[in-house]
Motif scaffolding. Sequence first.
Motif, PDB file in Angstrom:
ATOM      1  N   GLU A 115       0.838  -1.191   0.000  1.00  0.00           N
ATOM      2  CA  GLU A 115       0.000   0.000   0.000  1.00  0.00           C
ATOM      3  C   GLU A 115       0.878   1.247   0.000  1.00  0.00           C
ATOM      4  O   GLU A 115       1.998   1.233   0.523  1.00  0.00           O
ATOM      5  CB  GLU A 115      -0.898   0.046   1.240  1.00  0.00           C
ATOM      6  CG  GLU A 115      -1.819  -1.137   1.433  1.00  0.00           C
ATOM      7  CD  GLU A 115      -1.279  -2.140   2.410  1.00  0.00           C
ATOM      8  OE1 GLU A 115      -2.090  -2.898   2.996  1.00  0.00           O
ATOM      9  OE2 GLU A 115      -0.042  -2.183   2.610  1.00  0.00           O
ATOM     10  N   CYS A 168      -2.511   0.343  -4.107  1.00  0.00           N
ATOM     11  CA  CYS A 168      -2.050  -0.975  -3.686  1.00  0.00           C
ATOM     12  C   CYS A 168      -1.547  -1.726  -4.910  1.00  0.00           C
ATOM     13  O   CYS A 168      -2.245  -1.805  -5.919  1.00  0.00           O
ATOM     14  CB  CYS A 168      -3.182  -1.748  -3.030  1.00  0.00           C
ATOM     15  SG  CYS A 168      -2.785  -3.464  -2.626  1.00  0.00           S
ATOM     16  N   TRP A 226     -10.342  -3.077   0.396  1.00  0.00           N
ATOM     17  CA  TRP A 226      -9.703  -2.220   1.382  1.00  0.00           C
ATOM     18  C   TRP A 226     -10.395  -2.418   2.729  1.00  0.00           C
ATOM     19  O   TRP A 226     -11.629  -2.475   2.796  1.00  0.00           O
ATOM     20  CB  TRP A 226      -9.796  -0.758   0.978  1.00  0.00           C
ATOM     21  CG  TRP A 226      -8.951  -0.405  -0.198  1.00  0.00           C
ATOM     22  CD1 TRP A 226      -9.340  -0.326  -1.500  1.00  0.00           C
ATOM     23  CD2 TRP A 226      -7.559  -0.066  -0.176  1.00  0.00           C
ATOM     24  NE1 TRP A 226      -8.281   0.022  -2.304  1.00  0.00           N
ATOM     25  CE2 TRP A 226      -7.177   0.201  -1.506  1.00  0.00           C
ATOM     26  CE3 TRP A 226      -6.604   0.059   0.832  1.00  0.00           C
ATOM     27  CZ2 TRP A 226      -5.875   0.571  -1.855  1.00  0.00           C
ATOM     28  CZ3 TRP A 226      -5.310   0.420   0.483  1.00  0.00           C
ATOM     29  CH2 TRP A 226      -4.954   0.675  -0.844  1.00  0.00           C
ATOM     30  N   GLN A 270      -9.627   0.009 -10.082  1.00  0.00           N
ATOM     31  CA  GLN A 270      -8.386  -0.690 -10.406  1.00  0.00           C
ATOM     32  C   GLN A 270      -7.876  -0.251 -11.763  1.00  0.00           C
ATOM     33  O   GLN A 270      -8.664   0.005 -12.677  1.00  0.00           O
ATOM     34  CB  GLN A 270      -8.594  -2.204 -10.384  1.00  0.00           C
ATOM     35  CG  GLN A 270      -9.718  -2.713 -11.252  1.00  0.00           C
ATOM     36  CD  GLN A 270      -9.961  -4.203 -11.070  1.00  0.00           C
ATOM     37  OE1 GLN A 270      -9.138  -4.938 -10.547  1.00  0.00           O
ATOM     38  NE2 GLN A 270     -11.135  -4.660 -11.507  1.00  0.00           N
ATOM     39  N   CYS A 330      -4.814  -3.174   2.281  1.00  0.00           N
ATOM     40  CA  CYS A 330      -5.213  -3.755   1.011  1.00  0.00           C
ATOM     41  C   CYS A 330      -5.289  -5.268   1.201  1.00  0.00           C
ATOM     42  O   CYS A 330      -4.462  -5.855   1.923  1.00  0.00           O
ATOM     43  CB  CYS A 330      -4.164  -3.387  -0.033  1.00  0.00           C
ATOM     44  SG  CYS A 330      -4.353  -4.179  -1.633  1.00  0.00           S
TER      45      CYS A 330
END
Length: 128
Positions: A5, A21, A37, A73, A97
């Motif tokens: 992270e 992350c 998370w 992401q 993470c």
Amino acid sequence: VQLVESGGGSAQAGGPLRLSCAAPGYTFDSDFECMAWFVQAPGKDREGVASIYSGGEFTDYADSVKGRFTVSQDTANHILYLQMDNLKPDDTATYYCAASNWYSNNACRPQKNRYNYWGQGTQVTVSS
């Protein structure tokens, strides 16, 4: 699996902060089913904040962060993000993470028992 992270630090109430992350050497949509998370404040249990299905767009959030936090992401660079807006002092915690390669039926939930890989955490401190 090492989850790393970054992006933690100090912020003013009402302000933003973005956490990242990475999992060096791993490909999110090939190696993981779900990513998430979690937060842990001193003296409290670790709680889920947000989760995302690595192969699609399914996301889930804790009620306390809905409308303020966004999990996403970068599939090209294999980075997980948590965009935190309108921060509150109660958001002060260590943020972790997590990743899982267990089957989720495309529904990834931010529940501790669904994840088998964890990062070391990054501290977030929100001042009023």
